[in-house]
Scaffold this motif. Structure first.
Motif, mmCIF file in Angstrom:
data_model
loop_
_atom_site.group_PDB
_atom_site.id
_atom_site.type_symbol
_atom_site.label_atom_id
_atom_site.label_comp_id
_atom_site.label_asym_id
_atom_site.label_seq_id
_atom_site.Cartn_x
_atom_site.Cartn_y
_atom_site.Cartn_z
ATOM 1 N N THR A 101 4.981 2.452 12.028
ATOM 2 C CA THR A 101 6.135 3.076 12.681
ATOM 3 C C THR A 101 7.138 3.458 11.603
ATOM 4 O O THR A 101 7.045 3.004 10.459
ATOM 5 C CB THR A 101 6.829 2.123 13.679
ATOM 6 O OG1 THR A 101 7.377 1.006 12.957
ATOM 7 C CG2 THR A 101 5.865 1.618 14.753
ATOM 8 N N GLN A 102 8.116 4.257 11.954
ATOM 9 C CA GLN A 102 9.176 4.617 11.012
ATOM 10 C C GLN A 102 9.992 3.385 10.620
ATOM 11 O O GLN A 102 10.476 3.285 9.502
ATOM 12 C CB GLN A 102 10.086 5.692 11.598
ATOM 13 C CG GLN A 102 9.439 7.055 11.655
ATOM 14 C CD GLN A 102 8.953 7.528 10.297
ATOM 15 O OE1 GLN A 102 7.752 7.615 10.050
ATOM 16 N NE2 GLN A 102 9.846 7.812 9.393
ATOM 17 N N GLN A 103 10.144 2.438 11.551
ATOM 18 C CA GLN A 103 10.909 1.223 11.268
ATOM 19 C C GLN A 103 10.125 0.229 10.419
ATOM 20 O O GLN A 103 10.695 -0.518 9.632
ATOM 21 C CB GLN A 103 11.324 0.540 12.588
ATOM 22 C CG GLN A 103 12.277 1.334 13.438
ATOM 23 C CD GLN A 103 11.588 2.477 14.184
ATOM 24 O OE1 GLN A 103 10.411 2.415 14.507
ATOM 25 N NE2 GLN A 103 12.334 3.546 14.419
ATOM 26 N N GLU A 104 8.813 0.208 10.612
ATOM 27 C CA GLU A 104 7.970 -0.709 9.846
ATOM 28 C C GLU A 104 6.746 0.052 9.352
ATOM 29 O O GLU A 104 5.797 0.277 10.094
ATOM 30 C CB GLU A 104 7.550 -1.910 10.690
ATOM 31 C CG GLU A 104 6.831 -2.954 9.874
ATOM 32 C CD GLU A 104 6.674 -4.272 10.612
ATOM 33 O OE1 GLU A 104 6.461 -5.270 9.912
ATOM 34 O OE2 GLU A 104 6.754 -4.314 11.844
ATOM 35 N N ASN A 105 6.815 0.450 8.095
ATOM 36 C CA ASN A 105 5.715 1.203 7.499
ATOM 37 C C ASN A 105 4.526 0.290 7.258
ATOM 38 O O ASN A 105 4.638 -0.748 6.607
ATOM 39 C CB ASN A 105 6.150 1.825 6.178
ATOM 40 C CG ASN A 105 6.993 3.073 6.334
ATOM 41 O OD1 ASN A 105 6.988 3.923 5.470
ATOM 42 N ND2 ASN A 105 7.718 3.196 7.443
ATOM 43 N N ARG A 106 3.374 0.693 7.797
ATOM 44 C CA ARG A 106 2.122 -0.031 7.600
ATOM 45 C C ARG A 106 1.110 0.990 7.116
ATOM 46 O O ARG A 106 0.823 1.962 7.799
ATOM 47 C CB ARG A 106 1.658 -0.676 8.903
ATOM 48 C CG ARG A 106 2.595 -1.787 9.385
ATOM 49 C CD ARG A 106 2.121 -2.248 10.762
ATOM 50 N NE ARG A 106 2.548 -3.542 11.189
ATOM 51 C CZ ARG A 106 2.302 -4.719 10.641
ATOM 52 N NH1 ARG A 106 1.625 -4.794 9.534
ATOM 53 N NH2 ARG A 106 2.714 -5.841 11.162
ATOM 54 N N PHE A 107 0.607 0.757 5.915
ATOM 55 C CA PHE A 107 -0.313 1.722 5.335
ATOM 56 C C PHE A 107 -1.245 1.043 4.350
ATOM 57 O O PHE A 107 -1.048 -0.106 3.977
ATOM 58 C CB PHE A 107 0.455 2.872 4.665
ATOM 59 C CG PHE A 107 1.368 2.461 3.546
ATOM 60 C CD1 PHE A 107 0.945 2.521 2.233
ATOM 61 C CD2 PHE A 107 2.661 2.024 3.803
ATOM 62 C CE1 PHE A 107 1.788 2.157 1.192
ATOM 63 C CE2 PHE A 107 3.520 1.661 2.772
ATOM 64 C CZ PHE A 107 3.073 1.725 1.474
ATOM 65 N N ARG A 108 -2.265 1.794 3.964
ATOM 66 C CA ARG A 108 -3.225 1.322 2.971
ATOM 67 C C ARG A 108 -3.200 2.262 1.776
ATOM 68 O O ARG A 108 -3.049 3.474 1.935
ATOM 69 C CB ARG A 108 -4.624 1.268 3.583
ATOM 70 C CG ARG A 108 -4.710 0.184 4.613
ATOM 71 C CD ARG A 108 -6.062 0.052 5.253
ATOM 72 N NE ARG A 108 -5.953 -0.958 6.300
ATOM 73 C CZ ARG A 108 -5.640 -0.692 7.553
ATOM 74 N NH1 ARG A 108 -5.421 0.541 7.937
ATOM 75 N NH2 ARG A 108 -5.541 -1.661 8.433
ATOM 76 N N ALA A 109 -3.365 1.687 0.598
ATOM 77 C CA ALA A 109 -3.410 2.447 -0.647
ATOM 78 C C ALA A 109 -4.772 2.220 -1.292
ATOM 79 O O ALA A 109 -5.242 1.087 -1.373
ATOM 80 C CB ALA A 109 -2.294 2.001 -1.594
ATOM 81 N N ILE A 110 -5.388 3.315 -1.723
ATOM 82 C CA ILE A 110 -6.723 3.259 -2.321
ATOM 83 C C ILE A 110 -6.618 3.509 -3.817
ATOM 84 O O ILE A 110 -6.116 4.554 -4.243
ATOM 85 C CB ILE A 110 -7.650 4.305 -1.669
ATOM 86 C CG1 ILE A 110 -7.765 4.022 -0.170
ATOM 87 C CG2 ILE A 110 -9.016 4.309 -2.354
ATOM 88 C CD1 ILE A 110 -8.479 5.113 0.602
ATOM 89 N N PHE A 111 -7.087 2.543 -4.592
ATOM 90 C CA PHE A 111 -7.075 2.612 -6.046
ATOM 91 C C PHE A 111 -8.519 2.608 -6.556
ATOM 92 O O PHE A 111 -9.199 1.575 -6.483
ATOM 93 C CB PHE A 111 -6.341 1.410 -6.649
ATOM 94 C CG PHE A 111 -4.879 1.349 -6.318
ATOM 95 C CD1 PHE A 111 -3.941 1.924 -7.164
ATOM 96 C CD2 PHE A 111 -4.432 0.720 -5.164
ATOM 97 C CE1 PHE A 111 -2.594 1.865 -6.865
ATOM 98 C CE2 PHE A 111 -3.088 0.654 -4.860
ATOM 99 C CZ PHE A 111 -2.161 1.229 -5.709
ATOM 100 N N PRO A 112 -9.023 3.733 -7.057
ATOM 101 C CA PRO A 112 -10.392 3.758 -7.577
ATOM 102 C C PRO A 112 -10.483 3.001 -8.901
ATOM 103 O O PRO A 112 -9.505 2.893 -9.635
ATOM 104 C CB PRO A 112 -10.670 5.245 -7.777
ATOM 105 C CG PRO A 112 -9.323 5.846 -7.998
ATOM 106 C CD PRO A 112 -8.355 5.020 -7.183
#
Length: 124
Positions: A101-112
């Motif tokens: 959500t805009q209030q609570e950013n939840r995401f994944r980051a991919i590092f090769p």
């Protein structure tokens, strides 16, 4: 420039995280580029950053990885993440999770990675 092929397992039966306990089996081991993976994720299908022996998703069946995937669960925003040198220098892509959500950013980051992690010790 050749695009990095990511070592991933995918399962079309794993859709939008419904009944994850029912999709332990049937994972397909493939190598694909980030554009393909982004389309897969946008369609709501499940993926893992490893291959699985016997197409069965469980820890002892993991056969290595050529990336690190980091979950961010409200610790920072996407914008702040991409302002860091680490993100700009090393991160291949990010995508938001279904609970973002805009209030609570939840995401994944991919590092090769340049090497493949193949032992439990390397994964630690």
């Amino acid at each position: 420039m050749t695009q990095k092929k990511l070592k991933i397992a995918v399962n079309k039966n794993c859709l939008n995280k419904t009944n994850p306990q029912l999709v332990a089996k049937g994972w397909l081991n493939i190598f694909e580029g980030i554009e393909w993976l982004e389309g897969w994720v946008k369609a709501g299908y499940g993926w893992c950053s490893t291959h699985f022996a016997d197409r069965h998703r469980k820890g002892e069946n993991a056969t290595g990885s050529n990336m690190i995937v980091v979950d961010f669960d409200g610790d920072t925003t996407l914008a702040r993440f991409w302002q860091t040198d680490t993100a700009r220098d090393w991160c291949l892509a990010t995508y938001t999770s279904s609970s973002h959500t805009q209030q609570e950013n939840r995401f994944r980051a991919i590092f090769p990675l340049e090497i493949e992690l193949s032992t439990p010790r390397q994964h630690k």
